[in-house]
Design a protein around this motif. Structure first.
Motif, PDB file in Angstrom:
ATOM      1  N   ASP A  78       0.342  -1.220  -0.464  1.00 61.59           N
ATOM      2  CA  ASP A  78       0.155   0.069   0.296  1.00 61.59           C
ATOM      3  C   ASP A  78       0.874   1.054   0.468  1.00 61.59           C
ATOM      4  OD1 ASP A  78      -2.154  -1.280   0.246  1.00 61.59           O
ATOM      5  OD2 ASP A  78      -2.189  -1.887   2.644  1.00 61.59           O
ATOM      6  N   VAL A  87       4.164  -0.433   4.314  1.00 61.33           N
ATOM      7  CA  VAL A  87       3.163  -0.600   4.557  1.00 61.33           C
ATOM      8  C   VAL A  87       2.048  -1.623   3.501  1.00 61.33           C
ATOM      9  CG1 VAL A  87       0.291   0.234   5.205  1.00 61.33           C
ATOM     10  CG2 VAL A  87       2.835   2.052   5.760  1.00 61.33           C
ATOM     11  N   TYR A  88       1.728  -2.699   4.238  1.00 64.65           N
ATOM     12  CA  TYR A  88       0.719  -3.769   3.373  1.00 64.65           C
ATOM     13  C   TYR A  88      -0.226  -4.463   3.709  1.00 64.65           C
ATOM     14  CZ  TYR A  88       4.111  -6.983   5.369  1.00 64.65           C
ATOM     15  OH  TYR A  88       4.744  -7.796   6.404  1.00 64.65           O
ATOM     16  N   HIS A  89      -1.143  -4.323   3.074  1.00 57.61           N
ATOM     17  CA  HIS A  89      -2.019  -5.762   3.650  1.00 57.61           C
ATOM     18  C   HIS A  89      -2.288  -7.735   3.485  1.00 57.61           C
ATOM     19  CE1 HIS A  89      -4.622  -4.532  -0.200  1.00 57.61           C
ATOM     20  NE2 HIS A  89      -4.814  -5.426   0.027  1.00 57.61           N
ATOM     21  N   THR A  97      -5.174  -8.255   7.622  1.00 52.36           N
ATOM     22  CA  THR A  97      -4.039  -7.683   8.871  1.00 52.36           C
ATOM     23  C   THR A  97      -3.424  -6.554   7.786  1.00 52.36           C
ATOM     24  OG1 THR A  97      -2.533  -8.821   9.006  1.00 52.36           O
ATOM     25  CG2 THR A  97      -4.134  -9.091  10.274  1.00 52.36           C
ATOM     26  N   THR A  98      -3.047  -5.133   7.662  1.00 50.40           N
ATOM     27  CA  THR A  98      -2.729  -4.477   7.796  1.00 50.40           C
ATOM     28  C   THR A  98      -1.646  -5.231   8.614  1.00 50.40           C
ATOM     29  OG1 THR A  98      -4.887  -3.199   6.753  1.00 50.40           O
ATOM     30  CG2 THR A  98      -2.020  -1.339   7.338  1.00 50.40           C
ATOM     31  N   THR A 100       2.524  -2.265   8.604  1.00 50.94           N
ATOM     32  CA  THR A 100       3.386  -1.117   8.765  1.00 50.94           C
ATOM     33  C   THR A 100       4.645  -1.207   9.599  1.00 50.94           C
ATOM     34  OG1 THR A 100       1.544   0.016   9.162  1.00 50.94           O
ATOM     35  CG2 THR A 100       3.660   1.428   9.500  1.00 50.94           C
ATOM     36  N   GLN A 116       0.801  -4.736  13.612  1.00 54.00           N
ATOM     37  CA  GLN A 116      -0.380  -5.322  12.654  1.00 54.00           C
ATOM     38  C   GLN A 116      -1.600  -5.113  13.218  1.00 54.00           C
ATOM     39  OE1 GLN A 116       1.432  -9.063  11.790  1.00 54.00           O
ATOM     40  NE2 GLN A 116      -0.460  -9.367   9.732  1.00 54.00           N
TER      41      GLN A 116
END
Length: 148
Positions: A78, A87-89, A97-98, A100, A116
């Motif tokens: 992301d 940042v990713y999901h 979950t996301t 960072t 997370q």
């Protein structure tokens, strides 16, 4: 150094300091061959990684875990601010979950803060935090030149 782990509600935060520059630690997260060297829990016998490291790019990690079998996670990037933040999901199966990851320079060291969010229950939070902590231990070994 040990990882500091905090689990609160649907969130996990893991903090660890590495004896390497921020650029070097960040670089370990950018390419499949690097991630394969350190990613996975202590019972992982092999990790296969495919990734397109760019905003909107996707990744797949297939973990071969002793006495468990294969476990695959997928995700999408992301935000990428090199060498400061990723940042990713991620789709863990029962939840998305996301994650960072912040890379904070501290002289010749780097503090990594991994947060997370979005876990459906504390049990999954605990399981994922244990696996992530074990991965970060492996990353420390790779960064210090030890075989994993």
């Amino acid at each position: 150094m040990k990882s500091a782990v905090k689990i609160s509600g649907n969130q996990v935060q893991i903090t660890r300091v590495f004896n390497a520059s921020r650029e070097r630690v960040f670089a370990a997260w950018k390419t499949p061959d690097q991630v394969e060297r350190w990613s996975g829990c202590k019972d992982s016998t092999k990790v296969e990684v495919k990734m397109d490291f760019r905003v909107g790019g996707t990744f797949t990690q297939k973990l071969h875990i002793r006495n468990v079998g294969e476990y695959t996670i997928t995700g999408t990037y992301d935000e990428i601010v090199e060498p400061e933040k990723i940042v990713y999901h991620v789709n863990l199966g029962p939840a998305t979950t996301t994650v960072t990851i912040e890379f904070v320079a501290q002289g010749n060291q780097t503090k990594v803060i991994l947060t997370q969010v979005g876990f459906p229950d504390e049990n999954l939070s605990r399981i994922v935090s244990e696996g992530t902590t074990e991965s970060l231990e492996r990353l420390e070994q790779v960064l210090s030149g030890q075989a994993v």
